[in-house]
Enzyme design. Structure first.
Site, short mmCIF file in Angstrom:
data_model
loop_
_atom_site.label_atom_id
_atom_site.label_comp_id
_atom_site.label_asym_id
_atom_site.label_seq_id
_atom_site.Cartn_x
_atom_site.Cartn_y
_atom_site.Cartn_z
N GLY A 155 14.45 -13.14 -24.12
CA GLY A 155 15.37 -13.88 -24.74
C GLY A 155 15.17 -15.43 -24.44
N ARG A 156 16.08 -16.32 -24.81
CA ARG A 156 15.94 -17.80 -24.83
C ARG A 156 15.32 -18.21 -23.31
NH1 ARG A 156 21.05 -17.59 -26.74
NH2 ARG A 156 21.47 -18.62 -28.72
N ILE A 157 16.28 -17.60 -22.28
CA ILE A 157 15.60 -18.10 -21.04
C ILE A 157 14.35 -17.57 -20.66
CG2 ILE A 157 16.18 -18.08 -18.56
CD1 ILE A 157 19.17 -17.96 -18.93
N ARG A 177 13.94 -5.40 -25.59
CA ARG A 177 14.48 -4.39 -26.53
C ARG A 177 14.28 -4.58 -27.96
NH1 ARG A 177 20.47 -5.15 -25.57
NH2 ARG A 177 19.52 -6.99 -25.87
N SER A 232 19.08 -13.51 -13.11
CA SER A 232 20.18 -12.97 -14.29
C SER A 232 21.31 -12.45 -13.72
CB SER A 232 19.25 -11.72 -15.22
OG SER A 232 19.07 -10.82 -14.21
N ARG A 233 21.49 -11.35 -13.52
CA ARG A 233 23.08 -10.82 -12.85
C ARG A 233 22.37 -10.09 -11.64
NH1 ARG A 233 25.15 -14.68 -14.77
NH2 ARG A 233 26.61 -14.76 -16.29
N GLU A 262 29.08 -11.14 -5.77
CA GLU A 262 29.34 -12.56 -5.44
C GLU A 262 30.48 -12.88 -5.10
OE1 GLU A 262 27.50 -15.04 -8.35
OE2 GLU A 262 25.52 -13.99 -8.41
N HIS A 280 23.57 -18.80 -6.58
CA HIS A 280 23.77 -18.81 -8.06
C HIS A 280 23.84 -20.37 -8.43
CE1 HIS A 280 25.60 -16.36 -11.22
NE2 HIS A 280 25.09 -17.29 -11.80
N ILE A 281 22.62 -20.97 -8.50
CA ILE A 281 22.64 -22.18 -8.84
C ILE A 281 21.80 -22.45 -10.31
CG2 ILE A 281 23.12 -23.33 -6.59
CD1 ILE A 281 19.91 -23.81 -6.44
N GLY A 282 21.36 -21.27 -10.91
CA GLY A 282 20.58 -21.40 -12.01
C GLY A 282 20.93 -22.35 -13.32
C1 8YV Z 1 27.58 -19.72 -14.17
C2 8YV Z 1 25.90 -18.21 -14.93
O1 8YV Z 1 28.26 -19.94 -15.30
O2 8YV Z 1 25.92 -19.05 -17.13
C3 8YV Z 1 25.83 -18.22 -16.45
O3 8YV Z 1 25.76 -17.22 -17.03
O4 8YV Z 1 25.80 -17.33 -14.33
C4 8YV Z 1 26.15 -19.43 -14.24
O5 8YV Z 1 25.70 -20.63 -14.85
C5 8YV Z 1 28.05 -20.71 -13.09
O6 8YV Z 1 27.59 -20.35 -11.89
C6 8YV Z 1 29.51 -21.03 -13.09
O7 8YV Z 1 30.25 -20.28 -12.10
#
Ligand code: 8YV
Length: 328
Positions: A155-157, A177, A232-233, A262, A280-282
């Site tokens: 996808g985009r990322i 997919r 991602s997750r 988390e 989780h600093i993406g």
């Molecule tokens: C969270 C993220 O939104 O955008 C997402 O999908 O997982 C993160 O950017 C951000 O950590 C706020 O909690």
């Protein structure tokens, strides 16, 4: 006198978001870690809920708001925390913030590839722990140049990661997919991608199909000494299987920004020297968080005003352009 509709904020929304919401709504700012007492007090009668992706939004929370609820606006991309069926059944729109965080997250994925490959965290700890003998022999890493990098999901990322990796002279693989044409990468079935990649980077949304997509079987298919990156997750990976793969040497290293539960990070991951672990600093750059806040607030305003929101579940919204510059 008519009172303003209430919007309950269950996310660390930057000030810009509040500045957009406050003139129109009665805003209750709880943040992502409110307790049930706070929710009982502020949710009934709310027209909108702004949710952090770590907050599950199911029928119970929607029903606590009641029939006034029109929108659940995720401060993040995707809907894995929202019960979309329950929202649809109640006529509640679910919205999110895609596009604006593409570059920030893609840059972090590349940073984790480099950090895990060159053992940056271990090397830094060596200096801080005063254990550098003067040699580098016990901290040899691997370069991206010449490596095969497999992007799971395109996808985009992932596409932005592919663009950022172009000057690194990698062989780029992807599994996706969708059956549309892919640019900048060779598309392979997931098993073949796992078998051929030196670096595997995950870019799929969390769905019932992708939960534990990377499990013990997947690790067994990967190259010995491969590196896993996940921005991602957390639940896309079976954490215990990951710990086992890191301990056994099946994986050389992992760079992680996301976790199954988390903010809990299992000690099994923290105890390993070959992990680079981020909280989780993406999307956590000032410009990107402001762009997310704006889009998140615009989604709330549009739905409560009876307009089509910029980025909603269900495909009726106008397309959000993937920005290459944060905030643009
Ligand atoms: C969270 C993220 O939104 O955008 C997402 O999908 O997982 C993160 O950017 C951000 O950590 C706020 O909690």
């Amino acid at each position: 006198m008519t009172s303003k509709p209430r919007v309950v904020v269950l996310a660390a929304l930057p000030a810009l978001g509040f500045d957009l919401l406050r003139p129109r709504f009665d805003v209750a700012a709880g943040g992502p870690r409110v307790d049930s007492g706070w929710l009982r007090k502020h949710t009934p009668g709310a027209a909108g809920i702004v949710a952090d992706p770590s907050i599950p939004v199911g029928p119970e929370l929607m029903d606590a708001a009641g029939t006034s609820l029109k929108v659940v606006s995720n401060f993040g991309v995707g809907y894995d925390n929202i019960d979309i069926e329950a929202a649809r059944a109640r006529g509640v729109r679910a919205t999110n913030t895609p596009g604006v965080l593409t570059n920030a997250t893609a840059e972090l994925a590349v940073a984790l590839m480099l950090a895990a490959g060159r053992r940056i965290a271990e090397a830094d700890a060596m200096i801080r722990g005063d254990s550098w003998s003067g040699s580098q022999e016990n901290i040899l890493g691997r370069e991206l140049a010449g490596a095969t990098v497999g992007l799971v999901g395109f996808g985009r990322i992932a596409q932005r990661v592919a663009a950022l990796l172009a000057p690194f002279e990698v062989r780029l693989l992807c599994s996706s997919r969708s059956s549309g044409p892919v640019r900048d990468a060779e598309r392979l079935a997931l098993d073949d991608l796992l078998a051929e990649s030196d670096f595997v980077s995950l870019h799929v949304p969390l769905t019932p199909e992708t939960r534990h997509l990377v499990d013990a079987n997947a690790f067994a298919k990967m190259k010995r000494g491969a590196i896993l990156v996940n921005t991602s997750r957390g639940a896309v990976v079976d954490t215990q299987a990951l710990i086992d793969a890191l301990r056994s040497g099946r994986l050389a290293a992992a760079g992680l920004d996301v976790y199954e539960d988390e903010p809990h990070v299992p000690p099994g991951l923290c105890d390993l020297p070959n992990t680079v672990l981020l909280p989780h600093i993406g999307s956590a750059t000032a410009a990107t968080r402001d762009a997310m806040a704006r889009l998140c607030a615009e989604n709330v305003i549009a739905v409560i005003d009876g307009q089509e929101p910029p980025a909603a579940a269900g495909g009726r919204s106008r397309r959000i352009r993937a920005s290459t510059t944060a905030g643009s």
